[in-house]
Design a protein around this motif. Sequence first.
Motif, mmCIF file in Angstrom:
data_model
loop_
_atom_site.group_PDB
_atom_site.id
_atom_site.type_symbol
_atom_site.label_atom_id
_atom_site.label_comp_id
_atom_site.label_asym_id
_atom_site.label_seq_id
_atom_site.Cartn_x
_atom_site.Cartn_y
_atom_site.Cartn_z
ATOM 1 N N ASP A 39 0.683 -1.209 -0.074
ATOM 2 C CA ASP A 39 -0.023 0.266 0.095
ATOM 3 C C ASP A 39 0.837 1.258 -0.012
ATOM 4 O OD1 ASP A 39 1.035 0.319 2.557
ATOM 5 O OD2 ASP A 39 -0.988 -0.413 3.653
ATOM 6 N N ALA A 40 0.127 2.436 0.005
ATOM 7 C CA ALA A 40 1.150 3.658 -0.360
ATOM 8 C C ALA A 40 1.979 3.895 0.971
ATOM 9 C CB ALA A 40 -0.086 4.998 -0.667
ATOM 10 N N GLU A 41 1.478 3.667 1.995
ATOM 11 C CA GLU A 41 2.358 3.638 3.226
ATOM 12 C C GLU A 41 3.373 3.011 3.147
ATOM 13 O OE1 GLU A 41 2.251 5.487 6.042
ATOM 14 O OE2 GLU A 41 0.355 6.546 6.019
ATOM 15 N N ALA A 42 3.271 1.758 2.710
ATOM 16 C CA ALA A 42 4.317 0.619 2.732
ATOM 17 C C ALA A 42 5.412 1.097 1.861
ATOM 18 C CB ALA A 42 3.997 -0.569 2.513
ATOM 19 N N VAL A 43 4.901 1.584 0.690
ATOM 20 C CA VAL A 43 6.054 2.234 -0.473
ATOM 21 C C VAL A 43 6.646 3.381 0.002
ATOM 22 C CG1 VAL A 43 6.086 3.254 -2.553
ATOM 23 C CG2 VAL A 43 4.472 1.269 -2.253
ATOM 24 N N PHE A 44 5.953 4.245 0.711
ATOM 25 C CA PHE A 44 6.555 5.458 1.400
ATOM 26 C C PHE A 44 7.714 4.994 2.338
ATOM 27 C CE2 PHE A 44 6.075 8.512 4.974
ATOM 28 C CZ PHE A 44 6.765 9.567 4.625
ATOM 29 N N SER A 45 7.301 4.030 3.224
ATOM 30 C CA SER A 45 8.404 3.729 4.270
ATOM 31 C C SER A 45 9.517 3.229 3.628
ATOM 32 C CB SER A 45 7.519 2.817 5.366
ATOM 33 O OG SER A 45 8.094 1.613 5.423
ATOM 34 N N GLN A 46 9.315 2.277 2.528
ATOM 35 C CA GLN A 46 10.583 1.594 1.855
ATOM 36 C C GLN A 46 11.358 2.811 1.227
ATOM 37 O OE1 GLN A 46 10.836 -1.989 0.330
ATOM 38 N NE2 GLN A 46 9.225 -2.772 1.067
ATOM 39 N N VAL A 47 10.468 3.822 0.361
ATOM 40 C CA VAL A 47 11.226 4.692 -0.339
ATOM 41 C C VAL A 47 11.919 5.851 0.719
ATOM 42 C CG1 VAL A 47 10.801 6.817 -1.643
ATOM 43 C CG2 VAL A 47 9.757 4.739 -2.215
ATOM 44 N N SER A 48 11.596 5.906 1.681
ATOM 45 C CA SER A 48 12.096 6.787 2.833
ATOM 46 C C SER A 48 13.459 6.505 3.258
ATOM 47 C CB SER A 48 11.221 6.981 4.055
ATOM 48 O OG SER A 48 9.903 7.478 3.897
ATOM 49 N N THR A 49 13.723 5.254 3.169
ATOM 50 C CA THR A 49 15.336 4.839 3.429
ATOM 51 C C THR A 49 16.438 5.736 2.491
ATOM 52 O OG1 THR A 49 14.432 2.953 4.299
ATOM 53 C CG2 THR A 49 16.617 2.939 4.114
ATOM 54 N N PRO A 50 16.295 5.288 1.321
ATOM 55 C CA PRO A 50 17.140 6.076 0.472
ATOM 56 C C PRO A 50 16.800 7.509 0.238
ATOM 57 C CG PRO A 50 15.595 4.723 -0.999
ATOM 58 C CD PRO A 50 15.281 4.518 0.407
ATOM 59 N N LEU A 51 15.559 7.923 0.073
ATOM 60 C CA LEU A 51 15.098 9.313 -0.008
ATOM 61 C C LEU A 51 14.285 9.664 1.111
ATOM 62 C CD1 LEU A 51 13.969 8.944 -3.815
ATOM 63 C CD2 LEU A 51 16.206 9.728 -3.002
ATOM 64 N N PRO A 52 14.732 9.921 2.112
ATOM 65 C CA PRO A 52 14.163 10.526 3.601
ATOM 66 C C PRO A 52 13.336 11.893 3.253
ATOM 67 C CG PRO A 52 16.621 10.666 3.630
ATOM 68 C CD PRO A 52 16.333 9.975 2.425
ATOM 69 N N LYS A 53 13.604 12.634 1.943
ATOM 70 C CA LYS A 53 12.888 13.867 1.804
ATOM 71 C C LYS A 53 11.622 13.605 1.255
ATOM 72 C CE LYS A 53 14.993 17.708 1.389
ATOM 73 N NZ LYS A 53 15.693 18.844 0.930
ATOM 74 N N THR A 54 11.484 12.577 0.649
ATOM 75 C CA THR A 54 10.278 12.258 -0.109
ATOM 76 C C THR A 54 8.869 12.193 0.731
ATOM 77 O OG1 THR A 54 11.536 10.948 -1.634
ATOM 78 C CG2 THR A 54 9.110 10.457 -1.754
ATOM 79 N N SER A 55 8.016 13.059 0.327
ATOM 80 C CA SER A 55 6.587 13.085 1.232
ATOM 81 C C SER A 55 5.773 11.775 0.724
ATOM 82 C CB SER A 55 6.026 14.423 1.079
ATOM 83 O OG SER A 55 5.404 14.529 -0.274
ATOM 84 N N LEU A 56 4.971 11.662 1.837
ATOM 85 C CA LEU A 56 3.903 10.705 1.450
ATOM 86 C C LEU A 56 3.123 11.017 0.151
ATOM 87 C CD1 LEU A 56 2.091 8.067 2.047
ATOM 88 C CD2 LEU A 56 0.817 9.257 3.763
ATOM 89 N N GLN A 57 2.702 12.379 0.194
ATOM 90 C CA GLN A 57 1.828 12.762 -0.795
ATOM 91 C C GLN A 57 2.657 12.711 -2.298
ATOM 92 O OE1 GLN A 57 2.371 14.160 1.686
ATOM 93 N NE2 GLN A 57 0.414 15.365 2.507
ATOM 94 N N ALA A 58 3.806 12.848 -2.234
ATOM 95 C CA ALA A 58 4.568 12.588 -3.668
ATOM 96 C C ALA A 58 4.500 11.131 -3.857
ATOM 97 C CB ALA A 58 5.958 12.969 -3.278
ATOM 98 N N VAL A 59 4.547 10.170 -2.837
ATOM 99 C CA VAL A 59 4.195 8.844 -3.190
ATOM 100 C C VAL A 59 2.804 8.587 -3.865
ATOM 101 C CG1 VAL A 59 4.201 6.683 -2.371
ATOM 102 C CG2 VAL A 59 5.959 7.942 -1.539
ATOM 103 N N TYR A 60 1.987 9.161 -3.327
ATOM 104 C CA TYR A 60 0.632 9.070 -4.040
ATOM 105 C C TYR A 60 0.417 9.641 -5.260
ATOM 106 C CZ TYR A 60 -2.207 7.550 0.022
ATOM 107 O OH TYR A 60 -2.604 6.812 0.982
ATOM 108 N N GLY A 61 1.271 10.669 -5.561
ATOM 109 C CA GLY A 61 1.237 11.351 -7.046
ATOM 110 C C GLY A 61 1.921 10.405 -7.774
#
Lengths: 145, 145
Positions: A39-61
Amino acid sequence: MGRDAQADDLEVRLRLAGLKVTAPRVAVLGVLATSGHLDAEAVFSQVSTPLPKTSLQAVYGVLAALVSAGLVRKIEPAGSAALYEARVGDNHHHMVCLNCKSVEDVDCVVGESPCLTPSNMNGFAVQTAEITFWGLCSQCQTAVP
Amino acid sequence: MGRDAQADDLEVRLRLAGLKVTAPRVAVLGVLATSGHLDAEAVFSQVSTPLPKTSLQAVYGVLAALVSAGLVRKIEPAGSAALYEARVGDNHHHMVCLNCKSVEDVDCVVGESPCLTPSNMNGFAVQTAEITFWGLCSQCQTAVP
DNA sequence: CAGTTGTTTTGATTTACTCAAAACAACTAT
DNA sequence: ATAGTTGTTTTGAGTAAATCAAAACAACTG
């Protein structure tokens, strides 16, 4: 250019789909290429490791852009948040565990095409048939008898 | 006792399911017996005419009770709020219009049972197969070409 | 008809997701 | 290389659908 073969491949896929190549997009696509049904949250949390500045809204986008470009498929099983997978182009289906909500792919269905014709169409122009199998995954069968 | 045959029938159904008979429950079941595939808000608005004091939360509570008693079926098509129908006991499926989100029942599927066996079970104990047909309803075919 | 159990109301809260404006970055063409 | 254009991401607010909890209330039991 990138010296990482997988990252290159992801970039190519984005470009071929007519999308600009950005770090969040490459990261999201990379996450989904490795593990699907997130889900979007899980993607966000995995993306946050390499790219900690990426927002959840960006993941949705990003997810919305990838879905509408056909690079990612979105499924919405009852009782779960929307899930995303990078496996596209084949019309595969899903098994969802009634207990733990885990999702597994079903490559195809025996006798596929002829069987998936609704018997009373009533003027309805069917484009796709989506099948969800509900049951218990192997883990939950033993854990929750 | 009630002098309305349909209301009596609804009361009997509730009692047989082991549920207390209350006005909101009879009303909700009556609404769903008449028109299926309604979301909680639509049920609420229909129930509000005869029972204006019934709250939306009560409708959610009634629907949950009816679903877990097996008197009502809940479906959650992607992109829609949860929909409820009183047609239960048969394993029918649904066609959803991609444009207007309207839902129609599909009585059965040609070749049904043998065709709905997933090809790779992977230890998954399948209990039900749920099919959603996506397409355009007859109205939207002409209206949105 | 009183007591118990379960339902409904009232009101707050959560989750998943969307919208909008401003800041910013990627590709284009010079 | 670099300025300009286009589109993306951030920041922050907002929404819809549904859930939770406590108190008020109603249905069934004996």
